[in-house]
Design a protein around this motif. Structure first.
Motif, mmCIF file in Angstrom:
data_model
loop_
_atom_site.group_PDB
_atom_site.id
_atom_site.type_symbol
_atom_site.label_atom_id
_atom_site.label_comp_id
_atom_site.label_asym_id
_atom_site.label_seq_id
_atom_site.Cartn_x
_atom_site.Cartn_y
_atom_site.Cartn_z
ATOM 1 N N GLU A 160 0.755 -1.187 0.221
ATOM 2 C CA GLU A 160 0.028 -0.102 -0.073
ATOM 3 C C GLU A 160 0.945 1.225 -0.194
ATOM 4 O O GLU A 160 0.387 2.329 -0.646
ATOM 5 C CB GLU A 160 -0.878 0.211 1.101
ATOM 6 N N TYR A 161 2.013 1.206 0.528
ATOM 7 C CA TYR A 161 2.835 2.235 0.425
ATOM 8 C C TYR A 161 3.559 2.369 -0.792
ATOM 9 O O TYR A 161 3.708 3.283 -1.141
ATOM 10 C CB TYR A 161 4.061 2.024 1.502
ATOM 11 N N ALA B 90 1.299 3.668 -3.306
ATOM 12 C CA ALA B 90 0.748 5.075 -3.320
ATOM 13 C C ALA B 90 1.994 6.098 -3.858
ATOM 14 O O ALA B 90 1.777 7.060 -4.442
ATOM 15 C CB ALA B 90 0.335 5.342 -1.796
ATOM 16 N N GLN C 279 -6.912 3.489 -4.719
ATOM 17 C CA GLN C 279 -6.666 2.681 -3.730
ATOM 18 C C GLN C 279 -7.966 2.418 -2.999
ATOM 19 O O GLN C 279 -7.904 1.746 -1.950
ATOM 20 C CB GLN C 279 -5.604 3.176 -2.897
ATOM 21 N N THR D 273 -5.555 9.244 4.150
ATOM 22 C CA THR D 273 -4.953 7.857 4.247
ATOM 23 C C THR D 273 -3.871 7.913 3.374
ATOM 24 O O THR D 273 -2.601 7.541 3.584
ATOM 25 C CB THR D 273 -5.770 7.012 3.994
ATOM 26 N N SER E 83 -0.957 10.109 4.531
ATOM 27 C CA SER E 83 -0.257 9.572 5.633
ATOM 28 C C SER E 83 0.577 8.321 4.711
ATOM 29 O O SER E 83 2.081 8.187 5.132
ATOM 30 C CB SER E 83 -0.991 8.710 6.310
ATOM 31 N N ARG E 84 0.060 7.645 3.918
ATOM 32 C CA ARG E 84 0.829 6.485 3.137
ATOM 33 C C ARG E 84 1.921 7.108 2.463
ATOM 34 O O ARG E 84 3.271 6.647 2.432
ATOM 35 C CB ARG E 84 -0.137 5.812 2.195
ATOM 36 N N ARG F 196 4.699 8.289 4.882
ATOM 37 C CA ARG F 196 5.205 7.096 5.483
ATOM 38 C C ARG F 196 6.036 6.413 4.657
ATOM 39 O O ARG F 196 7.371 6.253 4.941
ATOM 40 C CB ARG F 196 4.001 6.152 5.981
ATOM 41 N N ALA F 197 5.853 6.474 3.360
ATOM 42 C CA ALA F 197 6.691 5.761 2.437
ATOM 43 C C ALA F 197 7.912 6.460 2.119
ATOM 44 O O ALA F 197 8.999 5.842 1.876
ATOM 45 C CB ALA F 197 5.966 5.684 1.012
#
Lengths: 190, 457
Positions: free
Chosen positions: A140-141, A144, A162, A168, A171-172, A175-176
């Motif tokens: 998912e990361y 994205a 997605q 979300t 955030s992804r 975070r990635a």
């Protein structure tokens, strides 16, 4: 979104039964799609198969294309869904970039054969490090961040693909980037 | 706001996903926060590293593979879908036309029987159909003409055209290398009488409408102009010209078995479709319907008088059909699938050429014309090309049938011999004649009447 008149013309011709017109659409978009799929799937074989499936599905469904988005956006959505299905179906059985290298003795990415001239500025070693770090991300990361950085999609579009809220996706993506940074630093330290 | 949330804003800032207000606020904070600036720089570098990843070209064979697969799995998809759509419309049109035709035939039969001049008048009237479509003449340039008499009438004056008949129009359409389309111009050579004698001219017709029904094509044309061979307009039809300027011509089309099968199977009004020989069996149908008879040993279709309560077995009961008593016992309508008119030997769906088929065919052949359990039914006998006494197919339908000529059907071979007043070729009407005869026969049985003796001419 304005659909390019050229794409529209080719679509109309394809719908009128002109197979070669669809061939032109393939020629026009195949590199971009395939290039992204390779990074999404981490496998040149899977990327090729998914690209082929996506184009064929697009051909079958061409009559349903509503011209509200670009042809490529529509095609990419088809391809991304096909990629997810492929992942689920063949999890663990795919030919990874490493395996491709081992099986064929060839680099999956020929440094002289990139669709992005700017990428030539990056050394092959750096490329490999980034690919390795990217491949280690949760799907998912990875999806994205690839759709953001390589496809240049907006959060809204990624969220649609997605099927999750824009927050979300934000955030992804963040975070990635953080994870990639950490992984790259660790790899470089080794 | 947590640190994590704030950091996400930095990513969103990098991606240009913030609102103007958020952006301005974040810019102020970045300007005053070395940590934010450092983090933003790291995020930018990471982003750049991904963006610089090489994106390989697609394999050179990808496009070819895609097109090959299209050729194999989706041949001419668009064309096919269009064609399917076109065929669906055609089939629907034919269905409607045929159903309407059946009604018309039955209806006109009654008219013929009692009032032949009236029918002729009616048919003549039907030749002048009101226009349903806008006309879009697409006239083609006339060839450079030879000399023409100077005494040609003036433009838009009525001229007396000679040598122009419906057959000429039909012949001209038949000579086309394509089916006429509305708007097409058709130029028919003809003549006019002038002081200098008979002068060749060209009459320009515009195709107003084209209808296909079964293996016939009816073309409605409207006379637009009369021109001299050097392209001078002698007579110009005005926009509000009377319908009398319309002419309908009928042409017979070559049609193969499967094509005919597709059409017939699409006609919901038909219970069954079968082959019967035009004559003399057809005559027998009318002459001997009081006598309930069975096919002879050669499967020959003789009389097949219907009787209330008779029934026809389902096609899937073909094996059982070898037992005559079971035939009579079955109360189910037929459910035969028409397959191929041109090839009566072809196996019917799901049954092949099994041992019970010949008997079933014979019996279905007999019952198809002799049983009235196909309630209410319409059976078509079509095509003289059909081999003798061979049931090609029969088809049961569950949909409502058109109420054809309720209560007044009496078989009328005279009708079959009747020639419509507008004078299409004999072959054009042969089929209609057979249609009419068999349809009436079935209708007659439905009405419980058994006297179907031919009427003397």
């Amino acid at each position: 979104v304005i659909v390019t008149s050229d794409d529209l013309r080719l679509i109309e011709l394809s719908l009128a039964g002109n197979r070669d017109a669809f061939g032109e659409l393939v020629l026009k978009h195949q590199d971009r799609l395939y290039g992204t799929l390779v990074h999404l799937l981490g496998s040149v074989h899977d990327a090729r198969d998914v690209a082929q499936d996506a184009f064929l599905l697009a051909y079958e469904k061409l009559g349903t294309f509503r011209r509200e988005s670009s042809f490529y956006s529509w095609l990419f959505r088809i391809a991304y869904n096909a990629a997810i299905s492929r992942r689920r179906r063949e999890r663990g059985g795919r030919v990874s970039l490493d395996a491709y290298r081992q099986q064929t003795g060839q680099e999956p990415f020929d440094p002289g054969q990139s669709t992005d001239p700017a990428s030539q500025l990056q050394s092959e070693e750096s490329q490999e490090l980034v690919r390795e770090a990217l491949a280690s991300l949760a799907e998912e990361y990875r999806d994205a961040i690839i759709m953001k950085e390589i496809e240049g999609l907006r959060y809204e579009e990624i969220a649609s693909l997605q099927q999750c809220p824009i927050g979300t996706i934000r955030s992804r993506i963040h975070r990635a980037r953080q994870l990639l940074r950490e992984k790259l630093e660790r790899i470089q330290m080794k | 706001m947590s640190t994590s949330d704030h950091d996400e804003l930095l990513s969103a800032f990098l991606d240009g996903e913030l609102s103007p207000d958020e952006m301005r606020a974040l810019e102020r904070r970045i300007a005053s926060s070395p940590r934010d600036r450092e983090l933003l720089e790291e995020l930018t570098e990471t982003s750049q590293a991904i963006r610089l990843l090489r994106r390989p070209y697609a394999p050179p064979e990808l496009r070819t593979a895609i097109l090959d697969q299209i050729d194999q799995q989706h041949p001419a998809l668009a064309i096919r879908s269009l064609s399917r759509s076109w065929r669906t419309k055609q089939a629907a049109g034919w269905s409607a036309l045929t159903a309407a035709g059946l009604l018309l035939m039955v209806g006109t039969w009654a008219l013929l029987k009692t009032d032949r001049p009236g029918l002729e008048a009616k048919l003549a009237k039907s030749e002048s159909l009101p226009l349903a479509r806008a006309q879009t003449p697409a006239e083609q340039p006339l060839p450079r003409p030879p000399e023409i008499a100077a005494a040609a009438p003036m433009r838009s004056q009525p001229v007396q055209v000679v040598g122009l008949s419906k057959d000429e129009i039909r012949r001209k359409i038949a000579e086309l290398d394509h089916h006429p389309m509305p708007g097409n111009a058709i130029q028919i050579p003809a003549s006019i009488h002038t002081e200098a004698g008979e002068t060749p001219i060209v009459v320009v017709f515009t195709v107003v409408d084209v209808m296909h029904a079964m293996n016939q094509m009816q073309v409605l044309v409207k006379k637009q102009q009369v021109r001299t061979l050097d392209n001078r307009v002698l007579e110009q039809d005005q926009a509000n010209s009377p319908d009398s300027q319309l002419t309908a011509v009928t042409l017979e089309l070559a049609m193969d078995g499967p094509e005919m099968a597709a059409i017939l199977n699409s006609i919901s009004a038909l219970d069954a479709v079968m082959y019967v020989e035009d004559s003399p069996q057809q005559t027998l149908l009318f002459a001997e319907t009081d006598a309930q008879s069975k096919p002879d040993s050669a499967g020959k279709l003789s009389s097949a008088a219907p009787k209330a309560g008779d029934s026809v077995p389902r096609r899937k009961d073909a094996d059982a059909a070898a037992e005559p008593e079971m035939l009579a016992a079955s109360e189910q309508p037929t459910h035969f699938e028409f397959q191929q008119l041109a090839d009566p030997a072809a196996p019917l769906p799901g049954n092949g050429n099994g041992p019970g088929q010949a008997a079933a065919e014979r019996r279905a052949g007999a019952s198809g014309v002799g049983n009235d359990s196909l309630e209410p039914s319409a059976t078509i006998a079509a095509d003289q090309r059909a081999p003798k006494e061979t049931l090609s197919s029969a088809r049961g339908m569950s949909q409502p049938r058109p109420a054809a000529a309720p209560g007044n059907a009496v078989a009328a071979p005279r009708l079959a011999a009747g020639s419509p007043s507008e004078g299409p070729s004999t072959s054009d009407w042969d089929r209609a004649r057979k249609f009419r005869a068999i349809i009436l026969l079935k209708q007659q049985h439905r009405e419980g009447k058994t006297h179907l003796a031919p009427e003397a001419d």
